[in-house]
Write an enzyme that holds these catalytic residues in place. Structure first.
Site, mmCIF file in Angstrom:
data_model
loop_
_atom_site.group_PDB
_atom_site.id
_atom_site.type_symbol
_atom_site.label_atom_id
_atom_site.label_comp_id
_atom_site.label_asym_id
_atom_site.label_seq_id
_atom_site.Cartn_x
_atom_site.Cartn_y
_atom_site.Cartn_z
ATOM 1 N N HIS A 1 -4.010 5.667 3.575
ATOM 2 C CA HIS A 1 -4.684 4.433 3.150
ATOM 3 C C HIS A 1 -3.962 3.200 3.667
ATOM 4 O O HIS A 1 -4.583 2.271 4.196
ATOM 5 C CB HIS A 1 -4.781 4.395 1.625
ATOM 6 C CG HIS A 1 -5.644 3.287 1.100
ATOM 7 N ND1 HIS A 1 -5.139 2.073 0.727
ATOM 8 C CD2 HIS A 1 -6.981 3.212 0.926
ATOM 9 C CE1 HIS A 1 -6.129 1.287 0.323
ATOM 10 N NE2 HIS A 1 -7.263 1.956 0.426
ATOM 11 N N SER B 1 -11.736 -2.225 -0.691
ATOM 12 C CA SER B 1 -10.390 -2.206 -0.142
ATOM 13 C C SER B 1 -10.426 -2.202 1.377
ATOM 14 O O SER B 1 -9.403 -2.431 2.023
ATOM 15 C CB SER B 1 -9.620 -0.982 -0.637
ATOM 16 O OG SER B 1 -10.071 0.197 -0.005
ATOM 17 N N ASP C 1 0.837 -1.197 0.000
ATOM 18 C CA ASP C 1 0.000 0.000 0.000
ATOM 19 C C ASP C 1 0.870 1.245 0.000
ATOM 20 O O ASP C 1 1.916 1.267 -0.660
ATOM 21 C CB ASP C 1 -0.953 -0.027 1.192
ATOM 22 C CG ASP C 1 -2.337 0.473 0.814
ATOM 23 O OD1 ASP C 1 -2.483 1.688 0.672
ATOM 24 O OD2 ASP C 1 -3.250 -0.360 0.636
#
Length: 1050
Positions: A242, A407, A211
């Site tokens: 994120h 996600s 990520d």
């Protein structure tokens, strides 16, 4: 696989994953990356057949390019943690004028493949749950500029997170709930605290998060084993949040608790703060993950390009090395056929999203997989669903935040998988197949939801624990049975019965092999019909993977009806037996194998063959889509989503049309082969919609003969204009080239070749606009007009905008009498009828604004029953059929590359020429081995593996343990800390099953108490009670009181 594209204008439009926002990205944000690259060089990934040192790789390339000037190529240096280890690829820069060097490289014996280096650009929408900035996906308030398309959602692997502030539900519950009014800790909702109390917290399991990185001193994590950077930025920290959120869902130890706080967390920073990555960064990081023996890998990105060979091959290699990959299926729902890669691969656990009321999230992508089209049928995906709306995870620096998207659902499953792996004593039993087997066998099916929405159901952590700790290596199937009578779960199979003479129904089953990374099917699968249940009325053909690798393979089951059942109606049953063998890893003997035999029950409903007029054949063979080529959308207003990538199948983006036809009593079959491969006498209408493929000369000849003999034809076309095609090209940053469409919305020149014998043709005009036809509101979205039609036919015209003029010159013009619909009865005796319409968007789910199913009904009444709709024959918009002499017919775009992706064309010295006509598919029907025994009445009990008896294994009782008590964070209310996974606002399924049991046990305890007391009373010897003298004043009172029959009370 194309990820994104950079243009030359100052503003670039990029479609966000939620389908709800536009993000405006300034060019200067990318200058630090792009401006350093010379536009005269192209980067390619050179993949080798094995792992070699840097010197060996350089020698191989130098040897292959020894005749190429040294200034025309160079090896790109990669400075990352994997640089010191052998690798199986290299990145090479090659000048544009020496691209012939690619062919030289591919001829080297140690080089497997040469592919362009891909840039990955993703746009993240990371907002707290309280923020609501959503705008409709079809909002066109932004200024419409007909410039070259710059980027799009399907062209890249993107983050699959959302920031929506409201629930996304399927509509089963009309109310909307704010995200902040829900349970906050997903790990406790799924009862991870039960396993924590048993001492399982993820210890000893290595989990990788690919990520945006993680800050070094984040307070939520206590066991970050390693942070690595694979980007061109000199930082390990997360600048977006994120990656921190995803890592928190998996392994946070406080506040918003993760599933496995004691797991070894390996952070792979593969995206820059500008959300840019490259395929080579992923490949290096994947190699390093293999080297570090990672157990679980979460990948919350995805894209539609399942033909990106370096990426897909490396995912296979990862799972072959026992890395359990968990990936999000995408945020392109509720449209069907929108699965993202790598979640759509058989060896990957693909995760969809639900909300806390167990509704499938609207954003969650739906199946089927589209790899197998046009000849086959897609596989069931997602594998499993779990919470993905309003889930709380770690904030960028501290605290918690709520996010939505697949996600988010992906790390929920990755965290659960990490926790489950830590509960297994024999870790050798844990592999990508056995973990997926445990998850899908334990999943709880959601009511009223089909398998292409929910896969096998909702994640059940405790039942998965139960299965894993009783697991023995074996093979299993997904789906585990075929029941064409079970609706809605088995949609679309259950939506239409089968009959003699119909196209075979294909069910694509995935074989999961928990015994080993490689395996094979022993002999051939066996078809065993149940004679008492009419199984001999069914014919079955089976094709399968010659090798099951890695951990999985396919089993394609084709089902048809025997001739003796042509007039019979009823239910038929049987099963397919499959034996899988794998090398025994610990077997000391040579050639030792483990085997596992699985049974695939089959149940179908058979009806008598419908009349010809009720049977429609959908032409799938001539539909093309991305990948691999640039096939543009049919509606040019949809600039945010320019690629046609949903498969154009009746069960993907034409699902609503299919459902409507079934409700009208029609039977719809799919033709996945050339027109020469079906018996036209069986069908009333051949339906061609949005066809991009060319036609074999033999197909054109046969169709003319079929229509003369009574077959009817309906064509829904789309735009085709070579000037517009040149205008809507876009610049591909990956290859430093402009991409030109290979066709328009439809391949109009090919369609004109098909229908020219009847004096018909479509034009290259491009029109749009609202109008009314037969009292129905209609919208024409980037359609073409009819250029030529027989003089005795019926033609309907409308007043529309000239969209082609708007695209090319940014001018607006209204055109009257645009012929959009034509009906024609062929002159031969008993001949069929032809109907043409210039736009397919009104029956396509992708961007449909106003449906025209009523028009399709009217056309089918005309083609199937020769009933001309009076509303059309007497329409005031009827016009004289055009002769086509006023303007030339559209010609194929010069220099197009359709032959690269076509099943019909092949490259030739001059123009591409048709290939030889392929042979029609021939199915080898299995020889039945009948069973004279009764078939099982219920094919779906709870899915379970062969070696696990769910009734005998003790399931931990989460209600015996109180969840871990933690201090509340500032401003946080404890009102939503619901113990035991019980959710407000919905009757919990587990509670509903438990209350009757407790009531019964309570009644038994009470009854036992009274029985004991009664037994004691009877067993005691009776004693005479001594008389007690009453007080004197009571005796006197009793004598004075008259007898009333009642004893006085004291």
């Amino acid at each position: 696989m194309l990820y994104s594209h950079k243009g030359t204008t100052q503003i670039q439009f990029s479609w966000l994953e939620s389908g709800l926002y536009f993000l405006l990205l300034r060019r200067d944000l990318f200058c630090n990356i792009f401006c350093s690259l010379s536009l005269t060089f192209l980067e390619y990934i050179v993949a080798f057949n094995g792992y070699f040192t840097a010197k060996a790789r350089s020698d191989f390339i130098s040897t292959a390019l020894r005749d190429v000037d040294a200034v025309n190529w160079r090896i790109v240096r990669r400075d990352n943690p994997a640089s010191d280890y052998p690798s199986d690829f290299e990145v090479v820069e090659i000048r544009q004028d020496t691209r012939s060097s690619l062919l030289i490289l591919q001829d080297h014996p140690y080089i497997k493949r040469v592919t362009p280096q891909r840039m990955v650009l993703r746009s993240l929408k990371l907002t707290d749950s309280g923020t609501d900035g959503a705008s409709p996906c079809n909002d066109t308030r932004w200024v419409q500029k007909w410039q070259s398309w710059q980027s799009s959602r399907p062209l890249r692997r993107t983050s699959l997170s959302l920031g929506s502030g409201f629930w996304h539900a399927t509509g089963r519950h009309s109310s909307r709930r704010l995200l902040r009014a829900i349970p906050r800790h997903v790990a406790q909702i799924l009862q991870a605290d039960v396993l924590w109390q048993m001492g399982h917290t993820g210890s000893g399991v290595k989990v990788a998060v690919f990520d945006t990185g993680l800050s070094e001193k984040h307070p939520h994590f206590k066991n970050v084993k390693e942070r690595t950077n694979w980007t061109n930025e000199k930082t390990l920290d997360d600048g977006l949040g994120h990656g921190t959120f995803v890592a928190g869902v998996i392994a946070s130890m406080r506040e918003c608790q993760g599933f496995a706080p004691d797991s070894e967390l390996h952070i792979f920073r593969v995206f820059t703060n500008n959300q840019v990555s490259y395929t080579s960064w992923f490949l290096d990081a994947f190699n390093y993950a293999i080297l570090k023996k990672i157990d679980v890998l979460n990948l919350s990105i995805g894209g539609p390009d399942f033909m990106d060979h370096p990426f897909v091959d490396k995912v296979w290699e990862l799972t072959a090395n026992k890395v359990i990959m968990v990936s999000a299926i995408g945020n392109d729902g509720p449209l069907y056929g929108t699965l993202n890669n790598p979640a759509d691969q058989m060896d990957v656990i693909g995760v969809g999203g639900i909300d806390f009321e167990d509704n499938i999230a609207r954003f969650s992508s739906r199946g089927m997989t589209t790899w197998e089209l046009p000849g086959g049928y897609g596989r069931v995906k997602p594998d499993i669903v779990t919470y993905g709306s309003g889930v709380r995870g770690s904030g960028l620096k501290e605290g918690c935040r709520s996010l939505s998207g697949t996600s988010v659902a992906s790390p929920v499953v990755a965290g659960a998988v990490t926790l489950l792996a830590s509960t297994v004593l024999n870790r050798e039993l844990v592999n990508p197949a056995s973990m997926k087997q445990a998850l899908i066998a334990s999943a709880r099916r959601l009511p009223g939801v089909n398998m292409f929405e929910q896969g096998h159901g909702k994640l059940d952590l405790l039942r998965a624990y139960q299965i894993l700790n009783s697991y023995k290596p074996q093979a299993s199937l997904s789906p585990s049975y075929i029941d064409l009578t079970e609706c809605p779960y088995m949609w679309p199979y259950c939506s239409q019965p089968i009959y003699y003479g119909g196209m075979p129904t294909i069910v694509n089953v995935t074989i999961l092999n928990g015994m080993g990374v490689t395996g094979r099917i022993v002999d051939k699968p066996i078809w065993q019909p149940y004679l008492p249940q009419n199984g001999d009325y069914v014919d079955v053909a089976v094709s399968y993977s010659p090798v099951l690798w890695p951990w999985a393979g396919y089993l394609a089951v084709s089902i048809s009806v025997a001739k003796k059942a042509a007039s019979w109606e009823g239910i038929a049953q049987g099963h397919v037996m499959v034996t899988v063998a794998s090398p025994a890893e610990n077997d000391s003997g040579i050639g030792g194998e483990m085997t596992s035999t699985v049974k695939l029950p089959v149940k179908v409903k058979i009806v008598p063959t419908p009349p010809r007029s009720k049977r429609i054949l959908w032409d799938q063979y001539h539909n093309l889509r991305y990948p691999p080529g640039y096939f543009p959308r049919d509606n040019l207003r949809m600039k945010n989503d320019p690629l046609d990538w949903n498969g154009d199948h009746i069960h993907t983006n034409f699902r609503d049309m299919y459902q409507h036809l079934r409700s009208m009593g029609y039977f719809v079959e799919v033709l996945g082969a050339p027109i020469t491969c079906f018996d036209a006498s069986q069908y009333g209408t051949l339906l061609m919609v949005d066809s991009e493929e060319e036609y074999f000369p033999e197909e054109i000849t046969k169709l003319r003969r079929d229509i003369d003999n009574g077959l009817s034809l309906i064509i829904f076309s789309d735009w085709y204009n070579t000037s517009v095609m040149r205008k809507v090209k876009f610049y591909d940053e990956n290859t430093r080239q402009w991409w030109m469409p290979d066709t328009g919305g439809a391949n109009v020149p090919a369609l004109n070749d098909l229908i020219s014998v009847w004096g018909m043709a479509f034009s290259d005009g491009l029109y749009e606009g609202d109008f009314t036809m037969a009292d129905h509101d209609m919208y024409y979205a980037s359609g073409c007009s009819i250029a030529r039609f027989p003089e005795d036919g019926i033609v309907i015209a409308q007043t529309l905008k000239d969209q082609g003029l708007e695209v090319l010159k940014q001018e607006t013009a209204v055109v009257e009498n645009v012929p959009v619909l034509g009906l024609y009865q062929t002159p031969s005796e008993g001949g069929g009828r032809i109907a043409l319409y210039g736009d397919s968007n009104c029956i396509d789910d992708s961007h449909r604004q106003k449906d025209c199913f009523w028009l399709l009904d009217a056309l089918l009444q005309y083609t199937s029953y020769s009933m001309t709709p009076p509303s059309l024959t007497h329409s005031k918009n009827r016009m004289v059929p055009p002769t086509g002499t006023d303007r030339p017919l559209p010609q194929r775009l010069e220099g197009n590359h359709l032959y690269r992706y076509s099943k019909v064309l092949e490259a030739h010295l001059g123009d591409p020429k048709p290939r030889p006509l392929p042979a029609c598919p021939h199915l080898s029907w299995a020889k039945p081995q009948p069973l004279n025994e009764t078939a099982p009445s219920n094919l779906w009990k709870h899915q379970k593996l062969l070696s696990v008896d769910m009734d005998k294994v003790v399931l931990p009782n989460g209600r015996l343990y109180r969840p871990q008590v933690r201090p509340l964070s500032p401003g946080e209310s404890g009102a939503w800390d619901i113990p035991g996974g019980i959710m407000p606002g919905r009757y919990n399924q587990e509670v509903g099953q438990t209350i009757p049991m407790f009531a019964f046990l309570g009644a038994m305890v009470v009854l036992s108490f009274f029985v004991v007391q009664l037994t004691k009373a009877k067993s005691k010897p009776k004693r005479r009670k001594p008389r007690v003298k009453r007080p004197l004043y009571l005796q006197q009172q009793q004598q004075q009181t008259p007898h009333s029959g009642k004893n006085p009370t004291v």
